[in-house]
Design a protein around this motif. Structure first.
Motif, PDB file in Angstrom:
ATOM      1  N   ALA A   7       0.920  -1.037  -0.420  1.00 55.61           N
ATOM      2  CA  ALA A   7       0.094   0.311   0.324  1.00 55.61           C
ATOM      3  C   ALA A   7       1.225   0.987  -0.509  1.00 55.61           C
ATOM      4  CB  ALA A   7      -1.070  -0.349   0.684  1.00 55.61           C
ATOM      5  N   PRO A  16       1.080   5.423  -0.671  1.00 53.67           N
ATOM      6  CA  PRO A  16       0.053   7.035  -0.411  1.00 53.67           C
ATOM      7  C   PRO A  16      -0.439   6.979  -1.769  1.00 53.67           C
ATOM      8  CG  PRO A  16       2.313   7.302  -0.017  1.00 53.67           C
ATOM      9  CD  PRO A  16       2.140   6.566  -0.466  1.00 53.67           C
ATOM     10  N   PHE A  17      -0.579   6.287  -2.902  1.00 54.48           N
ATOM     11  CA  PHE A  17      -1.289   7.039  -3.981  1.00 54.48           C
ATOM     12  C   PHE A  17      -1.836   5.484  -4.500  1.00 54.48           C
ATOM     13  CE2 PHE A  17       2.152  10.240  -4.388  1.00 54.48           C
ATOM     14  CZ  PHE A  17       1.850  10.882  -3.445  1.00 54.48           C
ATOM     15  N   GLY A  18      -2.403   5.185  -3.837  1.00 53.18           N
ATOM     16  CA  GLY A  18      -2.467   3.164  -4.073  1.00 53.18           C
ATOM     17  C   GLY A  18      -1.867   2.045  -4.249  1.00 53.18           C
ATOM     18  N   PRO A  66      11.226  11.482   7.395  1.00 52.44           N
ATOM     19  CA  PRO A  66      10.554  12.223   8.266  1.00 52.44           C
ATOM     20  C   PRO A  66      10.429  11.170  10.012  1.00 52.44           C
ATOM     21  CG  PRO A  66       8.863  11.136   7.038  1.00 52.44           C
ATOM     22  CD  PRO A  66       9.419  10.736   6.802  1.00 52.44           C
ATOM     23  N   ASN A 101       8.759  11.056  11.773  1.00 50.07           N
ATOM     24  CA  ASN A 101       8.315   9.639  12.375  1.00 50.07           C
ATOM     25  C   ASN A 101       8.147   8.587  12.479  1.00 50.07           C
ATOM     26  OD1 ASN A 101       6.141  11.826  14.127  1.00 50.07           O
ATOM     27  ND2 ASN A 101       5.542  11.548  11.647  1.00 50.07           N
ATOM     28  N   TYR A 102       9.293   8.468  10.947  1.00 53.87           N
ATOM     29  CA  TYR A 102       9.861   6.437  10.262  1.00 53.87           C
ATOM     30  C   TYR A 102      10.714   6.414  11.071  1.00 53.87           C
ATOM     31  CZ  TYR A 102      12.602   3.769   7.647  1.00 53.87           C
ATOM     32  OH  TYR A 102      13.274   3.086   6.790  1.00 53.87           O
ATOM     33  N   ASP A 113       9.091   5.321  14.487  1.00 55.36           N
ATOM     34  CA  ASP A 113       8.446   3.540  14.687  1.00 55.36           C
ATOM     35  C   ASP A 113       9.454   2.664  14.341  1.00 55.36           C
ATOM     36  OD1 ASP A 113       6.564   1.948  13.205  1.00 55.36           O
ATOM     37  OD2 ASP A 113       7.892   2.404  12.039  1.00 55.36           O
ATOM     38  N   ALA A 172      12.827   2.267  15.137  1.00 60.19           N
ATOM     39  CA  ALA A 172      13.070   1.941  16.447  1.00 60.19           C
ATOM     40  C   ALA A 172      12.349   0.860  16.674  1.00 60.19           C
ATOM     41  CB  ALA A 172      13.154   3.155  16.790  1.00 60.19           C
ATOM     42  N   ALA A 173      10.481   0.889  17.050  1.00 59.99           N
ATOM     43  CA  ALA A 173      10.380   0.177  17.708  1.00 59.99           C
ATOM     44  C   ALA A 173       9.836  -1.082  16.819  1.00 59.99           C
ATOM     45  CB  ALA A 173       8.636   0.874  18.093  1.00 59.99           C
ATOM     46  N   PRO A 190       6.681   3.518   0.418  1.00 55.84           N
ATOM     47  CA  PRO A 190       5.569   4.718   1.084  1.00 55.84           C
ATOM     48  C   PRO A 190       6.012   6.078   1.692  1.00 55.84           C
ATOM     49  CG  PRO A 190       5.572   2.550   1.312  1.00 55.84           C
ATOM     50  CD  PRO A 190       6.330   2.269   1.275  1.00 55.84           C
ATOM     51  N   VAL A 191       7.427   5.713   2.557  1.00 58.80           N
ATOM     52  CA  VAL A 191       7.770   6.615   2.774  1.00 58.80           C
ATOM     53  C   VAL A 191       8.616   7.951   1.448  1.00 58.80           C
ATOM     54  CG1 VAL A 191       9.497   7.479   4.442  1.00 58.80           C
ATOM     55  CG2 VAL A 191       8.729   5.416   4.695  1.00 58.80           C
ATOM     56  N   ALA A 219       5.340   9.399  -0.238  1.00 57.21           N
ATOM     57  CA  ALA A 219       4.809  10.841   0.182  1.00 57.21           C
ATOM     58  C   ALA A 219       5.827  12.159   0.402  1.00 57.21           C
ATOM     59  CB  ALA A 219       4.965  11.016   1.915  1.00 57.21           C
ATOM     60  N   ARG A 229       6.043  13.787  -2.646  1.00 58.85           N
ATOM     61  CA  ARG A 229       5.155  14.416  -3.133  1.00 58.85           C
ATOM     62  C   ARG A 229       5.661  15.892  -2.352  1.00 58.85           C
ATOM     63  NH1 ARG A 229      -0.090  15.620  -4.622  1.00 58.85           N
ATOM     64  NH2 ARG A 229      -1.631  16.328  -3.536  1.00 58.85           N
ATOM     65  N   HIS A 230       5.691  15.601  -0.638  1.00 56.42           N
ATOM     66  CA  HIS A 230       5.677  16.645  -0.052  1.00 56.42           C
ATOM     67  C   HIS A 230       6.499  18.048  -0.764  1.00 56.42           C
ATOM     68  CE1 HIS A 230       2.848  16.337   3.231  1.00 56.42           C
ATOM     69  NE2 HIS A 230       3.203  14.788   3.337  1.00 56.42           N
ATOM     70  N   SER A 256      -7.061   8.653  -0.799  1.00 60.91           N
ATOM     71  CA  SER A 256      -6.230   8.521  -1.304  1.00 60.91           C
ATOM     72  C   SER A 256      -4.700   9.363  -1.012  1.00 60.91           C
ATOM     73  CB  SER A 256      -5.774   8.594  -3.023  1.00 60.91           C
ATOM     74  OG  SER A 256      -4.732   8.533  -3.844  1.00 60.91           O
ATOM     75  N   ARG A 305      -8.774   4.834  -2.513  1.00 54.09           N
ATOM     76  CA  ARG A 305      -6.379   4.171  -2.352  1.00 54.09           C
ATOM     77  C   ARG A 305      -6.472   5.203  -3.933  1.00 54.09           C
ATOM     78  NH1 ARG A 305      -3.657   1.259   0.708  1.00 54.09           N
ATOM     79  NH2 ARG A 305      -5.475  -0.427   2.414  1.00 54.09           N
TER      80      ARG A 305
END
Lengths: 597, 597
Positions: free
Chosen positions: A451, A453-455, A515, A517-518, A521, A523-524, A584-585, A588, A591-592, B11, B246
């Motif tokens: 999965a 971000p754009f499908g 990010p 956040n990446y 996550d 590390a976890a 996916p990272v 995104a 796009r940003h 999406s 999506r």
């Protein structure tokens, strides 16, 4: 062996299908009833049309829900069969496929099934025809090849034999060895389809996701070997239900289909191809650039530590190098819609044999892509239109470039091209996998879905045994529509480094921001040491680990010049994937960056 | 009730998703971990962004494979949970979803599951948070709502409750009544998704084919009623995994999602909408025509027995009539890409109430589409861009047309508009079904798939109870690409006759030729009398019969003016379909005609 294709494999009306099958070089067809019913041509005319095109009609199909029924139903079924025999007589086809019944009215009684099939065979024989009985994987009472063979044996009628379909046999993971012991002459017909491994209702799997041999996960060479051991000498006939092929240009699909049979025959040693020479690496990647994309790619290449080392003798083409990493910028290609990666080159121990193999596998080939006095440079065209140059181990193609005399930069520790990331056109993803697999003898690595971000995305890796040539093919699971951000499907070149942290420190270009956040996550998820994660974070490096503990450390540039980016990878301990988990990272972030830049 | 949407439903990047959810009027979101991980915004920033947009974060999800594990795994899981609680604290969200484990390491032991979930709930409670435990339909040991409820009861912890997801509950066809008896306050969260009836692995079904409420086959009103009876007062939250959504414009998808909740609340009587007025027929169909398509449509209408009865007072718009069949040709619409059918009109017993209902359901509405002195003509815009006029039972809109004085033709026995065949844009098929179902209160008829010459097709019928308004929506199963013949997806108007043989004899226009092969097959399939088949063949009439014996006799014109055709139908004995079985015959014939004409 003769090669046939079922009309259901390709898109269009019957005329479209026959034209495509003949153009691709097929010897015969399986005629699906639905294609006949909607055709304005009479059976006689279809027979003539096929003959004109050099196509035999090898099978008429399907005739469903015939056997093991109560007497009244049997009478109706025999009457229905006579009407189909009339059509077959007009078509000049002598074999009809009878699939095992899926009707709730069918009785679980082999004796009854055998006797009713025997009655049908009697009638067929009276008209010079014969019945090929096939166990559907979802048949109500008969769903395995050995069960259908027991019924055929019990009937013991010369006009009743088996049809074996690789999908129905291999989707059931049945015992196979016994196939070689089937009485010679009793396999009347052989249908071939490959398929991906899917956890799915078998009927849905069969009706939507079949593939041509070599595109999926089934061991077709072994299966066909067993069938040939039983003395089968009829056609190899493709019967592939695939949602994409049903909707794509039939001429292209028929060539893809023919290539799959040629490659299968090569593996079976039924027909020999020039063997695939050993490959030794991705020797260069060529980008088509213009006044907008050229400058941004040059800045990025300098930032990655590349030097503009050569200028082509006759064309507006630049060579950029760092160790064994080579990038070519070509300003002479001006066709709109050219791929971001216009061409790439693979080193072969025998380019001419590579080319002969490609031609034998119906790959469009250009033996001499050169001006007089230049190195010979053979090329083939991949399904997405990219040119694949086949270069010699001595890299004589480099002599076409005059040295620029630019001082060689210190570099950033990039060693070679690790892989290319090639987003494929929607209709040609499976075609591309088979193309690289058969023409260049690259192995299929894992196929996966993820999965993004754009499908949803599908990916398939191909590589040579020593992994000096790797390609990552990707495609959106559904053809993209109007809402597809410009960065949804870029292409890229990944360079290998032995020490990504040192390389990252030596770079002088913007890399794609990753990010926080990446990393939290990460590390976890992997229980990584804090200082290691801090290092990754500092350099914008992403991380993946495979099930055997192999690791990938990699970083990306932003999208450059419209539709391309670069990646730097360090592989540790046999990691053999492409970092798809982090795609996916990347998407995104790209796009940003596009929105904010 | 508050309305939420899971970020996975739409999406884009998290920013795209939040913007879309807020614009569609949602009160909150479920935040998927993957959307957070790829976002450059910190949890604090996401919290602020959501607050600025008026969105609460109602759930963080998912936390997987937690319970019923060996002690070492439990320690790792609790540590992992603490990290997620950190993120939740920063986000300001107090509820985390814990799905029943799918891990092969999980033990089948309710007592162990309850005690470990209780430990997790202790830790959550210490931070002011709570755990919503959900039975995945494919959970390893816990896969039904009542099993998850027994575990929650056994744990008996105030910070541990249930999450109920309509897909997981209804896909298992479980006993439902007991839901109303769940202790008030113990349902912590409610997730809603609809789905079509599919024979498919439940995980694949869930991950690819969920739909918004009212788009599928599940009885969501009954399910939600039971949940409300148990005292649930949290948000109605959509969690829909759908391959098309999506990949589609998130702004459009979010509006579609919101419409599904508004319609659901209306059915639950949670929130009242203006009730849907009774509809009384399709009053006219309007085609946008130009210098090329206008003449061919006029010739066809004359051939069908229509008379050009009226000319609009102020616009280049013609009215053509035959009994209650009305066609409007509009030469004033010149936008390129206009739908073949530019608009159609439905008679409502209360057009203004129809309009208010449409507006409450977020349908773009135009209350006054008229010039001064003209009849009031309200319109709404359907998902494919077609205008839907809502007309009064007295047909006052006809007074806007001046009589032409053209002598009224004898006609061909056409009585009224039977249905419209509307090929839908790929991204908006399910949206269209819900639109007509909710806005106009049309019932869903059967949804089906069929194989056609240019790929697989999906169809869905909608109709009012007395069947005076019927629409047949179709879409290709995959978005079409470059190889799509011009005739692949035409639109059409079907007129009803009481005697199709008489009508066919009265026509003076070319009809679509039907292959002889079709009639040969028809006779074999339905055991029809020879003279009946001969009559059908003589007039180019196609035939279908439904399971209850109802019959459809119908014929088609060729495609006219680029992308439209007409159909004539005679329904016998309650036939309630659209003759989809014959669509492949039509499509092939339209292509042959196009190629040969």
């Amino acid at each position: 062996m003769r090669r046939s294709i079922a009309t259901v494999c390709v898109s269009g009306t019957l005329d479209d299908k026959l034209t495509a099958a003949a153009a691709a070089g097929f010897d015969g067809i399986e005629l699906f009833e639905n294609d006949l019913v909607v055709s304005p041509r009479s059976p006689d005319e279809i027979r003539t049309r096929c003959a004109d095109l050099g196509l035999s009609i090898d099978l008429y199909q399907p005739f469903r829900d015939f056997e093991a029924v109560p007497p009244a139903q049997l009478r109706a079924n025999l009457e229905r069969a006579e009407r189909k025999f009339d059509v077959m007589a007009a078509l000049g086809v002598d074999t009809v496929l009878v699939c095992s019944s899926v009707s709730p009215d069918a009785v679980d009684d082999d004796e009854l099934a055998a006797s009713q099939l025997s009655m049908l065979a009697d009638r067929a024989a009276g008209r010079g025809m014969r019945i090929a009985y096939e166990a559907l994987a979802w048949g109500r009472h008969v769903s395995t090849w050995d069960h259908s063979w027991r019924i055929v044996q019990r009937a013991d009628h010369p006009a009743l034999g088996l049809c074996l379909d690789s999908f129905h046999v291999l989707s059931r993971s049945a015992e196979l060895d016994g196939i070689a012991d089937i009485t010679p002459g009793k396999i009347f017909f052989l249908q071939l389809a490959d398929a991906p491994n899917l956890s799915m209702d078998v009927l849905q799997w069969s009706r939507h996701h079949r593939l041509f041999p070599g595109q999926g996960a089934f061991d077709l060479p072994r299966f066909v070997d067993l069938v040939l051991a039983a003395g089968y000498d009829g056609p190899l006939s493709l019967e592939v239900f695939n949602d994409v092929f049903r909707q794509s240009d039939p001429a292209r699909t028929a060539v893809d289909a023919m290539r799959s049979l040629i490659a299968l025959e090569d593996r079976l040693s039924v027909r020999g191809l020039p063997s695939a020479p050993q490959l030794a690496g991705l020797s260069f990647t060529e980008f088509a650039v213009d006044g907008r994309s050229g400058p941004s790619l040059r800045v990025a290449l300098r930032g990655l530590g590349f030097t503009h080392t050569g200028q082509h003798r006759t064309k507006p083409v630049e060579l950029w190098e760092q160790a064994a990493c080579r990038v070519v910028l070509n300003s002479a290609v001006t066709e709109p819609g050219a791929a971001a990666i216009n061409a790439f080159a693979i080193t072969s121990e025998d380019p001419q044999r590579s080319l002969r193999r490609a031609e034998a596998l119906l790959a469009p080939a250009h033996p001499n892509v050169r001006e007089p006095g230049e190195a010979e440079l053979a090329a083939i065209t991949a399904p997405d239109g990219t040119s694949v140059f086949i270069t010699r181990p001595d890299d004589d193609w480099r002599s076409d470039f005059l040295p620029t005399g630019v001082p060689v930069a210190a570099g950033a520790g990039l060693l070679s091209t690790d892989h290319l990331g090639l987003a494929q056109p929607f209709d040609h993803f499976d075609e591309a996998g088979l193309f690289y697999h058969s023409v260049l003898d690259l192995d299929h690595l894992a196929t996966g879905e993820y999965a993004a971000p754009f499908g949803l995305m599908r990916s398939r890796g191909v590589a040579n045994p020593d992994r000096t040539v790797r390609l990552a093919l990707t495609v959106a699971l559904l053809r993209r529509g109007e809402w597809a951000p410009a960065v949804a499907d870029p292409q890229h070149v990944a360079f290998r480094t032995g020490d990504i942290v040192a390389t990252a420190s030596a770079l002088s270009l913007a890399r794609l921001p990753v990010p926080d956040n990446y990393y939290a996550d990460l590390a976890a998820r992997f229980a990584l040491p804090d200082d290691f994660v801090a290092t990754l974070r500092r350099h914008g490096i992403l991380y993946d680990r495979d099930s055997s503990g192999g690791e990938l450390l990699h970083l990306y540039t932003p999208v450059l010049g419209g539709r391309v980016f670069f990646e730097i990878v360090e592989r540790r301990g046999g990691y053999d994937l492409f970092g798809e988990a982090n795609a996916p990272v990347r998407m995104a972030a790209q796009r940003h960056r596009r929105l904010s830049g």
